[in-house]
Design an enzyme around this catalytic site. Structure first.
Site, PDB file in Angstrom:
ATOM      1  N   LYS A 173       0.884  -1.177   0.000  1.00 55.21           N
ATOM      2  CA  LYS A 173       0.000   0.000   0.000  1.00 55.21           C
ATOM      3  C   LYS A 173       0.913   1.217   0.000  1.00 55.21           C
ATOM      4  O   LYS A 173       1.394   1.668   1.039  1.00 55.21           O
ATOM      5  CB  LYS A 173      -0.889  -0.023   1.258  1.00 55.21           C
ATOM      6  CG  LYS A 173      -2.189   0.718   1.159  1.00 55.21           C
ATOM      7  CD  LYS A 173      -2.077   2.195   0.879  1.00 55.21           C
ATOM      8  CE  LYS A 173      -1.643   3.017   2.055  1.00 55.21           C
ATOM      9  NZ  LYS A 173      -1.326   4.426   1.669  1.00 55.21           N
ATOM     10  N   SER A 226       5.423   8.375   9.435  1.00 58.79           N
ATOM     11  CA  SER A 226       5.600   9.250  10.600  1.00 58.79           C
ATOM     12  C   SER A 226       5.397   8.472  11.904  1.00 58.79           C
ATOM     13  O   SER A 226       4.734   7.432  11.921  1.00 58.79           O
ATOM     14  CB  SER A 226       4.614  10.414  10.502  1.00 58.79           C
ATOM     15  OG  SER A 226       3.303   9.910  10.470  1.00 58.79           O
ATOM     16  N   CYS A 281      13.987  10.932   5.713  1.00 60.73           N
ATOM     17  CA  CYS A 281      14.018  10.538   7.125  1.00 60.73           C
ATOM     18  C   CYS A 281      15.435  10.596   7.662  1.00 60.73           C
ATOM     19  O   CYS A 281      15.646  10.615   8.862  1.00 60.73           O
ATOM     20  CB  CYS A 281      13.466   9.140   7.290  1.00 60.73           C
ATOM     21  SG  CYS A 281      14.436   7.951   6.383  1.00 60.73           S
TER      22      CYS A 281
HETATM   23  P1  NAD Z   1       2.622   9.265   6.926  1.00 61.04           P
HETATM   24  O1  NAD Z   1       2.820   8.649   8.248  1.00 61.04           O
HETATM   25  O2  NAD Z   1       1.663  10.409   6.797  1.00 61.04           O
HETATM   26  O3  NAD Z   1       2.122   8.162   5.863  1.00 61.04           O
HETATM   27  C1  NAD Z   1       2.765   6.932   5.733  1.00 61.04           C
HETATM   28  C2  NAD Z   1       1.757   5.891   5.269  1.00 61.04           C
HETATM   29  O4  NAD Z   1       0.725   5.778   6.258  1.00 61.04           O
HETATM   30  C3  NAD Z   1       1.063   6.252   3.963  1.00 61.04           C
HETATM   31  O5  NAD Z   1       0.960   5.091   3.172  1.00 61.04           O
HETATM   32  C4  NAD Z   1      -0.295   6.769   4.393  1.00 61.04           C
HETATM   33  O6  NAD Z   1      -1.315   6.484   3.448  1.00 61.04           O
HETATM   34  C5  NAD Z   1      -0.562   6.015   5.682  1.00 61.04           C
HETATM   35  N1  NAD Z   1      -1.345   6.818   6.638  1.00 61.04           N
HETATM   36  C6  NAD Z   1      -1.346   8.157   6.772  1.00 61.04           C
HETATM   37  N2  NAD Z   1      -2.189   8.532   7.753  1.00 61.04           N
HETATM   38  C7  NAD Z   1      -2.733   7.402   8.255  1.00 61.04           C
HETATM   39  C8  NAD Z   1      -3.673   7.129   9.297  1.00 61.04           C
HETATM   40  N3  NAD Z   1      -4.216   8.106  10.022  1.00 61.04           N
HETATM   41  N4  NAD Z   1      -4.000   5.840   9.554  1.00 61.04           N
HETATM   42  C9  NAD Z   1      -3.448   4.844   8.835  1.00 61.04           C
HETATM   43  N5  NAD Z   1      -2.554   5.049   7.829  1.00 61.04           N
HETATM   44  C10 NAD Z   1      -2.197   6.306   7.542  1.00 61.04           C
HETATM   45  O7  NAD Z   1       4.078   9.696   6.387  1.00 61.04           O
HETATM   46  P2  NAD Z   1       4.441  10.514   5.087  1.00 61.04           P
HETATM   47  O8  NAD Z   1       4.059  11.944   5.293  1.00 61.04           O
HETATM   48  O9  NAD Z   1       3.960   9.825   3.867  1.00 61.04           O
HETATM   49  O10 NAD Z   1       6.042  10.370   5.103  1.00 61.04           O
HETATM   50  C11 NAD Z   1       6.869  11.180   5.869  1.00 61.04           C
HETATM   51  C12 NAD Z   1       7.214  10.541   7.191  1.00 61.04           C
HETATM   52  O11 NAD Z   1       7.830   9.270   6.982  1.00 61.04           O
HETATM   53  C13 NAD Z   1       8.239  11.342   7.986  1.00 61.04           C
HETATM   54  O12 NAD Z   1       7.862  11.335   9.336  1.00 61.04           O
HETATM   55  C14 NAD Z   1       9.531  10.580   7.784  1.00 61.04           C
HETATM   56  O13 NAD Z   1      10.491  10.739   8.806  1.00 61.04           O
HETATM   57  C15 NAD Z   1       9.029   9.181   7.746  1.00 61.04           C
HETATM   58  N6  NAD Z   1       9.986   8.291   7.112  1.00 61.04           N
HETATM   59  C16 NAD Z   1      10.700   7.463   7.917  1.00 61.04           C
HETATM   60  C17 NAD Z   1      11.649   6.626   7.370  1.00 61.04           C
HETATM   61  C18 NAD Z   1      12.453   5.719   8.248  1.00 61.04           C
HETATM   62  O14 NAD Z   1      13.154   4.893   7.712  1.00 61.04           O
HETATM   63  N7  NAD Z   1      12.382   5.818   9.548  1.00 61.04           N
HETATM   64  C19 NAD Z   1      11.850   6.615   5.980  1.00 61.04           C
HETATM   65  C20 NAD Z   1      11.093   7.455   5.188  1.00 61.04           C
HETATM   66  C21 NAD Z   1      10.159   8.292   5.764  1.00 61.04           C
END
Ligand code: NAD
Length: 497
Positions: A173, A226, A281
Site C-alpha cells: 500500500k 511518521s 528521514c
Molecule cells: P505518513 O505517516 O503520513 O504516511 C505513511 C503511510 O501511512 C502512507 O501510506 C499513508 O497512506 C498512511 N497513513 C497516513 N495517515 C494514516 C492514518 N491516520 N491511519 C493509517 N494510515 C495512515 O508519512 P508521510 O508523510 O507519507 O512520510 C513522511 C514521514 O515518513 C516522515 O515522518 C519521515 O520521517 C518518515 N519516514 C521514515 C523513514 C524511516 O526509515 N524511519 C523513511 C522514510 C520516511
C-alpha cells in the site's frame, strides 16, 4: 484525467471503491492524476489472491526465485530513466537525486538475488549420539508493506524484494501522494516472470491501512512513515497477532566539532539538510555547533543556503525541488513562523522564492535558524522540509546529551578529526545509524536500516540480514534414524549423551 488503479493478480485492477485521491505535479502545482482509494473489499481481495499465490511461490526453489529477481533487476536498469521521471513528476525531487534513490532500491533487489546463500541454515551433526540437528528459515505467508511519500521507489523496495525472495507473497500500500512508481515496479516484476498474485499493489489511505491491520490472512506488516502512524500500526498489528516493524520519524543531529574540516562539514550538511527539500528521514535537521565553531559555521552555511539553486526537478541546474504538496508546504512554512515566535534567529529566510515559470509549484527556499533552544517546537518536532536549526553547545558532552535526550533516534553524524571523539560518539550515541564524517549514514542494502527510540517500533531493522530474519520464521529439527541406538521409553527430560 489519468487514473491510477491497483495491481492485483498480475494485472491492473479498478477495485470496487468509488473513492479517489488527487496526485499532483509539485513543480507545476497542477493535478497529474487521480488515484483509486481502496476499500476493505479491495484489500481483502488482493490478500486472498496473495494467499493463493503463496501455495506455489513458497514451494519454488530459492534459485528459481533468485532468477526472477535477476530479470527484475535488469528491467529496472533498462527502465531507470522512466522510473526516475515518474518519481520526479509526483514527488518533485531533482532528477539525479531521484535516480540515486532508485539505485538504492535496486541494490536491495541485488541483495535479494543472493537469497540461496542467505537462506542457508545451520547444521550440527551428532548433537547426541546418532542424533543430528539443523535449523532452517521458512516464509511467513502474505506480508504487507505500507510506505511514505518521500521515497516512492526506494522504501517499497526495502521491503518487497526481500519478502518475495524469501518465498512470501506481498501486498503493498504505497503513499497515495505518489503511487505510480509502485504500479510500474509491479508491471516490471510481472514482466520478469513473477507469477500472478505474488506481488500486488493496492492504492489507498487510512481505510485501506485499517483493512490491512484487520485482515487475518496477513502474517507480517512493514511500515515506514511518521511516528504517530508507526505507533498506531505497531500497536494494532501486534494486537492482531501480526509480526510488525514500524519505522517512524526523525530529527537527525549533526555534531560539528571545533577540530573538524569545516568545509567538508558544511558541504555535507548542505546536501543532507536541503537535498530532496529536507523530505528525507535521514535528513540532517539539527546542526550542533560545539564551542567556537558556531560563528564560522553559521557564516559558511548561510552563504551556501542563500545560493541554493531551486527549481523543477527535471531542470538540470536544480539542486532542490518543490515540496510534495501544498498542504505540506504550508505546514513547513508554519514551522518557520513558529520558530520566529519562539525566539530563534532566522539567519536565512527562504519563505519567499521566485521560480519564474512555475509560480504555482510548491516551492520554498532553504531556511536556516541559529540559536535554537532545546525547549522550542522547531527543535523537538520533525519539520520534514528545508529548514536547518543550529543549536550551540559548549562541549562534546553537551552535544552527546542533546542527541541522546531527543525522542527520535534514527541517524546522527559527527564531523571531527579526532579518533577518540568519533569512537566515543559511535559507541555512546543512542541512535540506530551513525555517521563519522559522513553526513547521511544510510546503510547499504547488505546491512540493515533502522532507528532507535521513537524512530522504530519493533525488533528488526529493515532489509539486509535483519530483513531476511523479519520475513522468515525459524524452525529447528532434531532427527534420529531407526538404525541408531534403540532406546526404551523415557519419562525424564531428554538430555543428549
Ligand atoms: P505518513 O505517516 O503520513 O504516511 C505513511 C503511510 O501511512 C502512507 O501510506 C499513508 O497512506 C498512511 N497513513 C497516513 N495517515 C494514516 C492514518 N491516520 N491511519 C493509517 N494510515 C495512515 O508519512 P508521510 O508523510 O507519507 O512520510 C513522511 C514521514 O515518513 C516522515 O515522518 C519521515 O520521517 C518518515 N519516514 C521514515 C523513514 C524511516 O526509515 N524511519 C523513511 C522514510 C520516511
Amino acid at each position: 484525467m489519468n487514473l491510477i488503479e491497483h495491481f492485483v493478480n498480475g494485472k491492473l485492477n479498478k477495485g470496487t471503491s468509488k473513492r479517489t485521491g488527487k496526485v499532483f505535479n509539485p513543480a507545476t502545482g497542477s493535478q497529474n492524476s487521480e488515484v483509486k482509494l481502496a476499500n476493505k473489499h479491495d484489500v481483502d481481495n488482493a490478500v486472498s489472491v496473495a494467499k493463493k499465490a503463496f501455495i506455489t511461490w513458497s514451494q519454488k526453489t530459492p534459485l528459481y526465485r533468485a532468477r526472477v529477481l535477476f530479470k527484475f533487476k535488469e528491467l529496472i536498469e533498462k527502465n531507470s530513466d522512466l522510473l526516475t521521471k515518474i518519481i520526479v513528476s509526483e514527488h518533485g525531487k531533482v532528477y539525479e537525486d531521484a535516480k540515486g534513490s532508485l539505485t538504492r532500491g535496486l541494490e536491495v533487489v541485488e541483495f535479494a538475488c543472493g537469497i540461496p546463500q542467505l537462506l542457508k541454515g545451520e547444521f550440527t551433526e551428532n548433537v547426541g549420539t546418532d542424533v543430528d540437528s539443523w535449523s532452517m528459515r521458512q516464509p511467513l505467508g502474505v506480508c504487507a508493506g505500507i510506505t511514505p511519500f518521500n521515497f516512492p521507489a526506494m522504501v517499497p523496495m526495502w521491503m518487497f524484494p526481500v519478502a518475495i525472495a524469501c518465498g512470501n507473497t506481498f501486498v503493498l500500500k504505497p503513499s497515495e501522494k505518489d503511487p505510480s512508481c509502485s504500479i510500474k515496479l509491479a508491471e516490471l516484476f510481472t514482466e520478469a516472470g513473477l507469477p500472478e498474485g505474488v506481488f500486488n499493489v493496492v492504492n489507498g489511505d487510512k481505510e485501506s491501512v485499517d483493512a490491512i491491520i484487520s485482515n487475518k490472512d496477513i502474517s507480517a506488516v512493514s511500515f515506514v512513515g511518521s511516528t504517530p502512524i508507526a505507533k498506531y500500526i505497531y500497536e494494532n498489528c501486534s494486537k492482531n497477532e501480526k509480526r510488525v516493524q514500524a519505522l517512524g520519524g526523525a530529527k537527525n543531529h549533526c555534531v560539528i566539532m571545533p577540530d573538524c574540516d569545516l568545509d567538508q562539514a558544511v558541504n555535507g550538511l548542505i546536501g543532507a539538510a536541503y537535498g530532496s527539500a529536507g523530505e528525507r528521514c535521514m535528513a540532517q535537521s539539527v546542526a550542533v555547533a560545539v564551542g567556537n565553531i558556531a560563528e564560522p559555521l553559521v557564516k559558511k552555511l548561510s552563504e551556501k543556503v542563500k545560493s541554493l539553486k531551486i527549481g523543477p526537478g527535471l531542470d538540470k541546474d536544480s539542486e532542490m525541488g518543490p515540496l510534495v504538496t501544498k498542504e505540506h508546504l504550508e505546514k513547513v512554512l508554519n514551522y518557520v513562523e513558529i520558530g520566529i515566535k519562539e525566539g530563534a534567529k532566522l539567519v536565512v529566510d527562504g519563505r519567499k522564492v521566485n521560480i519564474s515559470k512555475n509560480q504555482k509549484g510548491f516551492f520554498m527556499g532553504g531556511c536556516l535558524f541559529d540559536k535554537v533552544e532545546k525547549n522550542m517546537r522547531i527543535y523537538k518536532e520533525e519539520i520534514f522540509g528545508p529548514v536547518l536549526s543550529i543549536v550551540r553547545v559548549k562541549d562534546y558532552n553537551e552535544a552527546l546529551a542533546l542527541v541522546n535526550d531527543h525522542e527520535f533516534g534514527n541517524g546522527a553524524s559527527i564531523f571531527t578529526r579526532d579518533g577518540d571523539t568519533g569512537r566515543s560518539f559511535a559507541s555512546n550515541a543512542k541512535i540506530g545509524m551513525i555517521g563519522i564524517n559522513i553526513p547521511i549514514p544510510v546503510p547499504m542494502a547488505f546491512h540493515s536500516f533502522g532507528g532507535w527510540k521513537r524512530s522504530l517500533f519493533g525488533d528488526q531493522h529493515i532489509h539486509g540480514p535483519e530483513g531476511v530474519r523479519f520475513y522468515t520464521k525459524l524452525k529447528t529439527i532434531t532427527s534420529r534414524w531407526p538404525s541408531g541406538i534403540k532406546s526404551d521409553a523415557e519419562f525424564v527430560m531428554p538430555t543428549m549423551k
